[in-house]
Structures are given as C-alpha cells and as structure tokens.
Design a protein around this motif. Structure first.
Motif, PDB file in Angstrom:
ATOM      1  N   ILE A 180      18.838  31.608 -53.679  1.00 52.39           N
ATOM      2  CA  ILE A 180      18.398  30.415 -52.939  1.00 52.39           C
ATOM      3  C   ILE A 180      17.264  29.686 -53.657  1.00 52.39           C
ATOM      4  CG2 ILE A 180      19.161  31.315 -50.713  1.00 52.39           C
ATOM      5  CD1 ILE A 180      16.245  32.031 -50.094  1.00 52.39           C
ATOM      6  N   GLY A 181      17.072  30.016 -54.948  1.00 48.93           N
ATOM      7  CA  GLY A 181      16.135  29.253 -55.763  1.00 48.93           C
ATOM      8  C   GLY A 181      14.711  29.739 -55.770  1.00 48.93           C
ATOM      9  N   LEU A 182      14.451  30.976 -55.292  1.00 49.83           N
ATOM     10  CA  LEU A 182      13.095  31.523 -55.293  1.00 49.83           C
ATOM     11  C   LEU A 182      12.903  32.476 -56.463  1.00 49.83           C
ATOM     12  CD1 LEU A 182      12.496  32.320 -51.509  1.00 49.83           C
ATOM     13  CD2 LEU A 182      11.872  30.267 -52.770  1.00 49.83           C
ATOM     14  N   SER A 183      11.689  32.517 -56.984  1.00 50.71           N
ATOM     15  CA  SER A 183      11.360  33.436 -58.079  1.00 50.71           C
ATOM     16  C   SER A 183      10.714  34.690 -57.511  1.00 50.71           C
ATOM     17  CB  SER A 183      10.399  32.768 -59.064  1.00 50.71           C
ATOM     18  OG  SER A 183      10.994  31.628 -59.637  1.00 50.71           O
ATOM     19  N   PRO A 184      11.276  35.866 -57.771  1.00 54.02           N
ATOM     20  CA  PRO A 184      10.653  37.116 -57.303  1.00 54.02           C
ATOM     21  C   PRO A 184       9.251  37.280 -57.889  1.00 54.02           C
ATOM     22  CG  PRO A 184      12.909  37.497 -58.059  1.00 54.02           C
ATOM     23  CD  PRO A 184      12.539  36.108 -58.493  1.00 54.02           C
ATOM     24  N   ILE A 185       8.341  37.866 -57.085  1.00 54.68           N
ATOM     25  CA  ILE A 185       6.952  38.062 -57.533  1.00 54.68           C
ATOM     26  C   ILE A 185       6.631  39.548 -57.587  1.00 54.68           C
ATOM     27  CG2 ILE A 185       4.529  37.577 -56.998  1.00 54.68           C
ATOM     28  CD1 ILE A 185       5.540  34.980 -55.639  1.00 54.68           C
ATOM     29  N   ASN A 186       6.600  40.176 -56.448  1.00 54.13           N
ATOM     30  CA  ASN A 186       6.482  41.634 -56.369  1.00 54.13           C
ATOM     31  C   ASN A 186       7.125  42.069 -55.057  1.00 54.13           C
ATOM     32  OD1 ASN A 186       4.420  41.665 -54.214  1.00 54.13           O
ATOM     33  ND2 ASN A 186       3.013  40.933 -55.791  1.00 54.13           N
ATOM     34  N   ASN A 187       7.291  43.367 -54.878  1.00 52.23           N
ATOM     35  CA  ASN A 187       8.072  43.830 -53.729  1.00 52.23           C
ATOM     36  C   ASN A 187       7.502  43.400 -52.380  1.00 52.23           C
ATOM     37  OD1 ASN A 187       5.896  45.571 -53.941  1.00 52.23           O
ATOM     38  ND2 ASN A 187       7.130  47.396 -54.328  1.00 52.23           N
ATOM     39  N   VAL A 188       6.165  43.410 -52.221  1.00 49.04           N
ATOM     40  CA  VAL A 188       5.574  43.046 -50.923  1.00 49.04           C
ATOM     41  C   VAL A 188       5.765  41.564 -50.629  1.00 49.04           C
ATOM     42  CG1 VAL A 188       3.445  42.926 -49.576  1.00 49.04           C
ATOM     43  CG2 VAL A 188       3.900  44.924 -51.013  1.00 49.04           C
ATOM     44  N   VAL A 189       5.425  40.728 -51.611  1.00 51.35           N
ATOM     45  CA  VAL A 189       5.588  39.277 -51.418  1.00 51.35           C
ATOM     46  C   VAL A 189       7.058  38.921 -51.258  1.00 51.35           C
ATOM     47  CG1 VAL A 189       5.220  37.007 -52.447  1.00 51.35           C
ATOM     48  CG2 VAL A 189       3.459  38.765 -52.652  1.00 51.35           C
ATOM     49  N   ASP A 190       7.914  39.583 -52.026  1.00 50.77           N
ATOM     50  CA  ASP A 190       9.355  39.311 -51.921  1.00 50.77           C
ATOM     51  C   ASP A 190       9.895  39.672 -50.539  1.00 50.77           C
ATOM     52  OD1 ASP A 190       9.211  38.489 -54.516  1.00 50.77           O
ATOM     53  OD2 ASP A 190      10.203  40.253 -55.367  1.00 50.77           O
ATOM     54  N   ILE A 191       9.363  40.715 -49.952  1.00 51.50           N
ATOM     55  CA  ILE A 191       9.806  41.108 -48.606  1.00 51.50           C
ATOM     56  C   ILE A 191       9.408  40.047 -47.586  1.00 51.50           C
ATOM     57  CG2 ILE A 191       9.355  42.756 -46.729  1.00 51.50           C
ATOM     58  CD1 ILE A 191       9.295  44.945 -48.962  1.00 51.50           C
ATOM     59  N   THR A 192       8.184  39.511 -47.697  1.00 52.44           N
ATOM     60  CA  THR A 192       7.772  38.450 -46.759  1.00 52.44           C
ATOM     61  C   THR A 192       8.651  37.209 -46.928  1.00 52.44           C
ATOM     62  OG1 THR A 192       6.076  37.555 -48.278  1.00 52.44           O
ATOM     63  CG2 THR A 192       5.386  39.269 -46.732  1.00 52.44           C
ATOM     64  N   ASN A 193       9.029  36.886 -48.165  1.00 54.10           N
ATOM     65  CA  ASN A 193       9.929  35.747 -48.390  1.00 54.10           C
ATOM     66  C   ASN A 193      11.334  36.037 -47.864  1.00 54.10           C
ATOM     67  OD1 ASN A 193       8.207  33.844 -49.579  1.00 54.10           O
ATOM     68  ND2 ASN A 193       8.372  34.827 -51.583  1.00 54.10           N
ATOM     69  N   TYR A 194      11.754  37.301 -47.993  1.00 54.30           N
ATOM     70  CA  TYR A 194      13.068  37.703 -47.488  1.00 54.30           C
ATOM     71  C   TYR A 194      13.122  37.526 -45.967  1.00 54.30           C
ATOM     72  CZ  TYR A 194      17.047  40.713 -46.341  1.00 54.30           C
ATOM     73  OH  TYR A 194      18.232  41.194 -45.851  1.00 54.30           O
ATOM     74  N   ILE A 195      12.068  37.942 -45.277  1.00 50.96           N
ATOM     75  CA  ILE A 195      12.021  37.802 -43.822  1.00 50.96           C
ATOM     76  C   ILE A 195      11.957  36.327 -43.433  1.00 50.96           C
ATOM     77  CG2 ILE A 195      10.658  38.276 -41.754  1.00 50.96           C
ATOM     78  CD1 ILE A 195      12.160  40.702 -42.818  1.00 50.96           C
ATOM     79  N   LEU A 196      11.170  35.546 -44.166  1.00 51.22           N
ATOM     80  CA  LEU A 196      11.041  34.113 -43.883  1.00 51.22           C
ATOM     81  C   LEU A 196      12.399  33.419 -43.925  1.00 51.22           C
ATOM     82  CD1 LEU A 196       9.549  31.332 -43.696  1.00 51.22           C
ATOM     83  CD2 LEU A 196       9.243  31.466 -46.158  1.00 51.22           C
ATOM     84  N   HIS A 197      13.141  33.626 -45.018  1.00 53.70           N
ATOM     85  CA  HIS A 197      14.419  32.935 -45.183  1.00 53.70           C
ATOM     86  C   HIS A 197      15.555  33.650 -44.462  1.00 53.70           C
ATOM     87  CE1 HIS A 197      13.007  29.911 -48.054  1.00 53.70           C
ATOM     88  NE2 HIS A 197      12.186  30.845 -48.483  1.00 53.70           N
ATOM     89  N   GLY A 198      15.348  34.912 -44.157  1.00 53.63           N
ATOM     90  CA  GLY A 198      16.366  35.636 -43.415  1.00 53.63           C
ATOM     91  C   GLY A 198      16.309  35.373 -41.934  1.00 53.63           C
ATOM     92  N   TYR A 199      15.091  35.461 -41.336  1.00 55.20           N
ATOM     93  CA  TYR A 199      14.940  35.348 -39.892  1.00 55.20           C
ATOM     94  C   TYR A 199      14.230  34.080 -39.441  1.00 55.20           C
ATOM     95  CZ  TYR A 199      16.019  40.323 -40.284  1.00 55.20           C
ATOM     96  OH  TYR A 199      16.626  41.521 -40.573  1.00 55.20           O
TER      97      TYR A 199
END
Length: 800
Positions: free
Chosen positions: A254-273
């Motif tokens: 979806i066009g996002l750049s992974p940063i680290n596992n914690v930040v990526d999880i917050t982005n995953y929840i944002l775009h997921g839920y």
C-alpha cells in the motif's frame, strides 16, 4: 487510498475475482480508480532456476570475464559468460535462463537472450542478490547451500513470495469508516450478503491478553472534551528490529516503507483497523506519567521530521509528568520520545481525540499525516480497545515484548450511537421506488445499524458511532441505496414538471437577469471564499473556531476577493479584466448584519486591441455605463451623490429613497499596491436586497410605440464649475411639462474663450406629445421654461 486484496481477504472471504470486487466497491460508493499489481520481488523470480557450475575457466578474450558451463537440470548444460569475481566450479547458483526478465529498482527490465560476448556464446546469466531484488548486495553472485537447493528446481520455490493486487480507491472525505481494510471489507460484505453473493465477514474483537507484574505509570486527562477516550499499555523487554517479511510486504503493497517492527505494527493496525496508534519510548517519559492536554503558547517542540515548531497553546498534546510535550496528539510524534533501536520498554497509545481540535492543530502546523487524516474526520471510538489489544498481541509475538500490568484507560462519558427514525414513505419518496420492509431490515443489519423498534411506517434505529456522517434519516436512506444498488433504480422514461414563471418579487430572477446581461457584455462570473483575513477588525465578524489566521473572519467586502482574482489573471498575462460576483458580506454593529451584493470590477482594456481601436483603456465611465444598464431593469428613480470611501480615490453613489443603492469608484492606489497591481481598477457594488425591494414596488408596463416623432432641442449652458450635471438633471426633471421624455449631457467644455471659473455643458432634450405632432409654439414654451429654471437656480447663461 490503497487497499490490498490479500489484506482485504483477512476480513472478508469471497470467491470473487479481483476485477469483480473492484466493480462492486465502485457500485457502493468506494470508487476504484485503478488496480495495480504488487510483487514482493519484481518478476517473482520467474525464469530463475537452481544450477550447478560444472567448469569455470578464464575467458580467452577478456581479462575480467570467465567462461563457465552450468547444469540447470534435466540433462541440460548451458554455456554462460560471467563477470563475477567469486564464480567457481562446483558452486550451486541461481541462473536466469534465456527469456527471463531481470528488473531494476525502478521497475524497468531487460530480457536475457542468447548472445556472443567477446566471441564466446552465453546462454543465460548467473545472478547476484541485487539483480534478483533479494537485497542490495552486489559483491558477487549468490552461492547457495547445495544441501538445501536442488539443481533444476525453480528458485522461487524456496521463497515465500507475495503477489498481490492493490485497489486505488478515490474515497470521499465523509467515509472515515472506510479508511481501513476492515471498513472496506465490512462494506463489501454488506453488499455481497444482501445481494445473494457468497461471503463471510470476520468481525474483529478485543484480544485476550496475558500480562505480568505491574507498572508505575499513571494517566491524566486534563480536558475530556479534547480527549474523550484514551488507553495506554506498558510493554517491556521489547526487541526493536526488522519486521518479518509478511508484515513488510503488507505495508509495501500500500506504498508504505517499513521502519522497524514496533512502528510497522502501529501502521499495520492503522491501515488494517482504521485506529491510529502511537508508540513512545517509555524510558523517556518523565515521572512515568502521561498527561493529555495543552501547553503554554510559545512552547517549542521538535517533531519526528526534525522541524522545531512553535505551539500556540490550542493543540492537543501528549506530555510527560513534567509537562514536556512528547507528541501533537493525533497528528505527529516528537523526535525525542519515539521508538528507536535502543528502546526496551514501549508505552503504547490508542485514543479518540476531538476531531475539530486535531484538524486545527494539523492545519496550524501544515501537517497532513495518516493519523490526522482519520482523527480529524472522526474515527470509531469503540474500536480503540480492540485495536490496542491486537497491537499488543503482535508486539508480543514479533518483538517478544511482555505486557506489564493492566491497561490504563480513561473513558468518562461514552460516545453514544445516533438515534434516527426511518420512514418507509420517505424512502419511497426519495428513491422513487418501493423496497420491501424485510429487505430494508436486512440491509440495516448488514451495515451494523440496529433496529430498536418497529413502528407502523418504519423503524426506530441506532446508527453506530463509527458512522460519524450518518446522523439523519436522509443519510440512512443514502446508505440503504448504496447497498441496495443504484443500478436497480429505474430511470423514468418520462419526466413531468410544471413551468413556473418567476415574479418580480423573486430575487433569483433579478440575479439571473443581471448575470446574463453582464455575460453578454463580456464579463466572467467568479466565486470567492467568504472566509478571509482582515486588516481592520472594526465591525468584523470573527469565527469562534477558525481553521487558520487566514480564514478567521467573514468578509466585510467583495472587493478584496475580486482584486485577488484580478492579480491572479494579470500575473498570467490576462490584463483585461471584466469580473462580477454575487456574494454576501458580514458586519457586526449593534447586531450581526448580513447583506448580499453584486460586485463588478473592470481593468485593462474595454475591448480587445484591433486596427480600429488600438487603444481602449477602460475608464470610470465604462463601469458607470455598465451599472446604468443594470439599473434600467429596475425602473426606479435614483440620484447621484458624492461618496467618501477609503477603498476609492474617486467615487460616487446612487441613492434611492434616502438609502445607498450603488457605490462606484476608482480603487485607491494604496489598496492596489497591497495586491501588487500596477494598473487602474474600477469597482462597483450594488445592494441586491435593496434593489429587489425597489423593483418589487415598480410594475413594469408596456405601451405602444408612439405614432408621432420625437423632437430634439439642444441647450449650451455657461455655468459655474461648482455646478454638476446631476443638479441640472434634477432641475429639468422637476419641469411640469409632460412632453419632456429624455435628458442627456453630450458635451462638457472647460478651457480658453470661457470666463474664469466657468464651464460649458451641452444638453439635449427629447420632446414628444403622444396624441399629436408638437407645434413650434409648444416646443418654445417648454424650452423657455427650462432656460428660466437654469437661470434662476444656477445663474446659467445661454451660449450661442
């Protein structure tokens, strides 16, 4: 907004093909503007096989090249010229056979072909990691573990590659509920399930969590209006590292750049839920206390992008126990409190912030983030806990974190669902068709709208809080139609209507008439924002909650907006300006005042340059003529008076019944300088409501064209310079003769051969008796009476 098809299917199970899903999403208002393919590795390693280097010797015609033979399975041996320094016999390697496409970082590719390199045949390519898109390493070819890789097998079989299709959805601003994969899946399922299409919706719920020990963190909400709900969690022993491939692929799709596992999880929840989260380094939170409120105006705060910003004291801020700002809530995190590679303990935040306050903070600092985009439109207040529990679960599994103690939560007043009465008669009236009562009920249930009670003509319903845009009956009807299907509503073959003649009391008719008249004279209509900034705040109407300083007041005049239009056009080489605008102006005196005006501005040339009229600069009199054309349609009497107005250097007004109807003037040089305009501008404004009031009092009557000819007589009068034409005109109008039909000034002269302090006005008079031809004796009587009036009132002399 980008929606991954793979991710979407985590929430809704369907056998439909991607293109068909896209069609249905468009049908329900989530317009799919395109579908793109995503591959975690460009080309998906197609055409890459595992090979074994049998021989490797120096190229006879090149020092840096080697000639190899490579077994690629099924008894097939290829001759390959290779330039890698580490290639050697006996190695197991990835081989791109003839026809394989090798992609670069930008998505461009070249195709492997059989070729001669320095005289030697090459039938493929032994690949390095960066050539396959597996890493940035180009130190040499990949050398594989021969115990794990079987010669002849497809290289892709050894990798978990992701292939996805991504919807690009043009989402309307009101659909906050669909700003996530979960929200889109919920809408899609509602459509499929009510249209007999097989689907299963996986509704999310809060995760059951295992926590250990306790923590000393405290939470304080200083203003519940700014932050109605807040949940925080403390997670220890977190190992901040690179995210697993599946998570990185989800974000990349979806066009996002992974940063680290914690930040990526917050982005995953944002775009997921659809729930924004924020992770703080807990060890950097002073006094182990998190406060939500505001800070003193002028406080400096450095955001994650490294920019130091000055806070104005209205932003919602996340602060530590010593009131040090850590984050602009719902907008952007701080540079000093974010998660980094050294973070061991994370404080995780999930909240619902006041949408208006978030929007003001984002606009103030010119920040537009994924979080602010959602918060300022209103996220689901009831998914706050669900989202944070899922994030905690992921941190436990991916980052090996340990939840400590209970979640900190403040939710003093629950945000209630909307209560609406839905009438079937209203549905039929709006849609023009009947939808069965049970079908309506089915659609409401699919949209998670609860039917509280059935009433004779409809339902009492409760709309979930996540649908912040659905609060009225008409909103619910729109939702029903979305899911029922716009295409199922038949367009009528015949449209019946009754033409209505607009009366003289209809202001719209006057505005339309004036607009058409101005357009026929070469004018263009403009529309400007009624919100603006003002220099002089005297009698200005100020907004209670302005979005910015530039939009803090209601406009006091239409002139400034038209000057902005003028300079915009001049800067683009369009210097001949003819604009008009219908709009309201606002003042605060003893009470709030709102008036509608027609404003006109002209500048540059009146007509385009041509061989007949090479120069035709517009003047005050051109504008005056345009205004008079409009006023003729009112059929009212008015008088011309001098006008003192700071906006003009020269100005006059037309008055009727003791009130100002029109203001006309040359725009003051100081005002033009403020807008960087260096050519003359002429402006007029007409009070629309007053014009309509005058118009409604005067009935227009039509009569036959006179059977007898008009007679014209001219007078050349020598008068004092202090006398103006309006004085002469009003005196002539008072004449008792019924034969005077029109009065006109056709020449003004001042100069030599005239006494000092004098000027000459040449006036024409048209005389008509509608019953018979005027005799010379009658004409002489009228002209003599006019001359006597001018001599008596102004000491005028006749010029020969």
């Amino acid at each position: 907004m980008k929606i991954s098809n793979n991710w979407l299917k985590d929430f809704v199970t369907t056998e439909l093909k991607t293109e068909r899903i896209g069609e249905f999403l468009t049908d329900i208002g989530l317009e799919v503007e395109g579908i793109d393919k995503f591959e975690s590795v460009r080309g998906s390693l197609e055409g890459i096989v595992v090979g074994k280097v049998l021989t490797c010797e120096k190229h006879p015609n090149a020092d840096k090249l080697k000639k190899t033979t490579v077994d690629v399975g099924n008894g097939k041996v290829l001759n390959i010229v290779c330039g890698a320094p580490n290639v050697d016999a006996g190695q197991t390697v990835p081989v791109a056979v003839v026809g394989t496409k090798i992609y670069d970082k930008t998505g461009n590719f070249f195709e492997i072909k059989e070729a001669k390199i320095r005289g030697e045949v090459s039938q493929g390519m032994i690949c390095a990691e960066d050539e396959l898109g597996l890493s940035e390493d180009h130190g040499g070819i990949m050398v594989l573990d021969e115990t794990k890789y079987e010669v002849g097998k497809n290289f892709a079989d050894y990798f978990e590659l992701t292939n996805d299709e991504v919807f690009e959805i043009g989402l309307t601003p009101n659909r906050t509920d669909a700003m996530s994969h979960y929200g889109v899946a919920r809408d899609l399922h509602a459509y499929l399930s009510t249209n007999q299409l097989k689907s299963k919706f996986n509704k999310v719920a809060s995760e059951a969590l295992n926590n250990e020990g306790s923590h000393d963190f405290k939470l304080e909400i200083e203003d519940a209006e700014l932050c109605p709900r807040y949940i925080g969690a403390v997670i220890e022993d977190v190992k901040v590292a690179e995210s697993p491939s599946w998570l990185k692929d989800r974000l990349k799709a979806i066009g996002l750049s992974p940063i680290n596992n914690v930040v990526d999880i917050t982005n995953y929840i944002l775009h997921g839920y659809g729930q924004p989260l924020h992770a703080f380094d807990a060890d950097k939170i002073a006094d182990k206390k998190v406060k939500v409120g505001v800070v003193k105006p002028g406080t400096k705060f450095t955001t994650l992008d490294g920019v130091e910003r000055t806070l104005n004291g209205t932003e919602i801020m996340i602060k530590d126990g010593q009131d040090n700002p850590m984050c602009i809530a719902g907008v952007f995190g701080g540079a000093d409190s974010g998660v980094s590679e050294t973070t061991k303990t994370v404080f995780l935040e999930s909240a619902y912030f006041n949408p208006i306050a978030v929007r003001k903070g984002a606009k103030l600092h010119n920040l537009n983030t994924d979080a602010s985009f959602r918060f300022e439109r209103g996220v689901d207040p009831n998914i706050t806990r669900t989202a944070i529990t899922h994030a905690i679960k992921m941190i436990q599994e991916i980052a090996e974190g340990k939840l400590v103690g209970e979640l900190l939560e403040e939710y003093p007043k629950k945000i209630e669902d909307s209560y609406v009465i839905l009438r079937f008669s209203k549905i039929e009236q709006i849609l023009g068709t009947k939808i069965h009562r049970e079908k309506v009920k089915e659609i409401l249930k699919a949209l998670e709208i609860q039917v509280l009670n059935e009433i004779p003509n409809g339902f009492e319903i409760s709309v979930p809080a996540y649908r912040a845009d659905v609060t009225r009956e008409i909103d619910v009807i729109e939702e029903i139609l979305r899911i029922y299907g716009y295409n199922k509503i038949d367009a009528p073959q015949k449209i019946s209507f009754t033409p209505v003649k607009l009366s003289a009391n209809d202001q719209d008719e006057l505005e339309n008439s004036w607009a058409r008249g101005l357009q026929s004279l070469g004018f263009n209509e403009v529309m400007n924002n009624s919100l603006t900034s003002v220099k002089d705040e005297t009698d200005a109407v100020k907004l209670l909650n302005p979005l910015s300083g530039d939009l803090a007041f209601m406009r006091k005049s239409l002139l400034e907006g038209l000057l902005q239009n003028t300079v915009y056009n001049i800067n683009r080489k369009n210097q001949d300006i003819k604009f008009f605008e219908f709009g309201k102006i606002y003042h605060k005196k003893d009470k709030y005042e709102e008036r509608k005006q027609l404003a006109i501005i002209v500048s540059g040339r009146d007509v385009a340059e041509n061989w007949l009229q090479p120069k035709s600069a517009v003047s005050f009199y051109n504008l005056k003529a345009y205004v008079k054309v409009l006023l003729e349609r009112l059929a009212v009497d008015y008088k011309e008076v001098a006008l003192s107005d700071d906006r003009f250097s020269d100005a006059l007004a037309y008055e009727a019944e003791g009130k100002t109807l029109v203001r006309i003037g040359k725009v003051a040089p100081a005002l033009l300088k403020d807008f960087d305009i260096d050519q003359d501008c002429f402006y007029a404004e007409i009070e629309l409501e007053f014009a309509q009031e005058l118009r409604s009092k005067n009935e227009l009557k039509f009569k036959d064209i006179p059977k007898f000819n008009k007679i014209r007589r001219d007078l050349a009068l020598l008068i004092d310079k202090s006398v103006n034409y309006q004085d002469l005109y009003q005196t002539a109008k008072k004449n008792k003769s019924p034969f005077i039909k029109s009065i006109n000034l056709f020449d003004v002269y001042e100069g030599k051969n005239l006494p000092e302090g004098k000027k000459s006005y040449a006036m024409s008079f048209e005389l008509l008796n509608e019953e018979k031809t005027l005799e010379e004796k009658e004409i002489t009587e009228v002209m003599d009476s006019l001359i006597k009036s001018f001599q008596k009132e102004f000491n005028a002399e006749l010029r020969s």
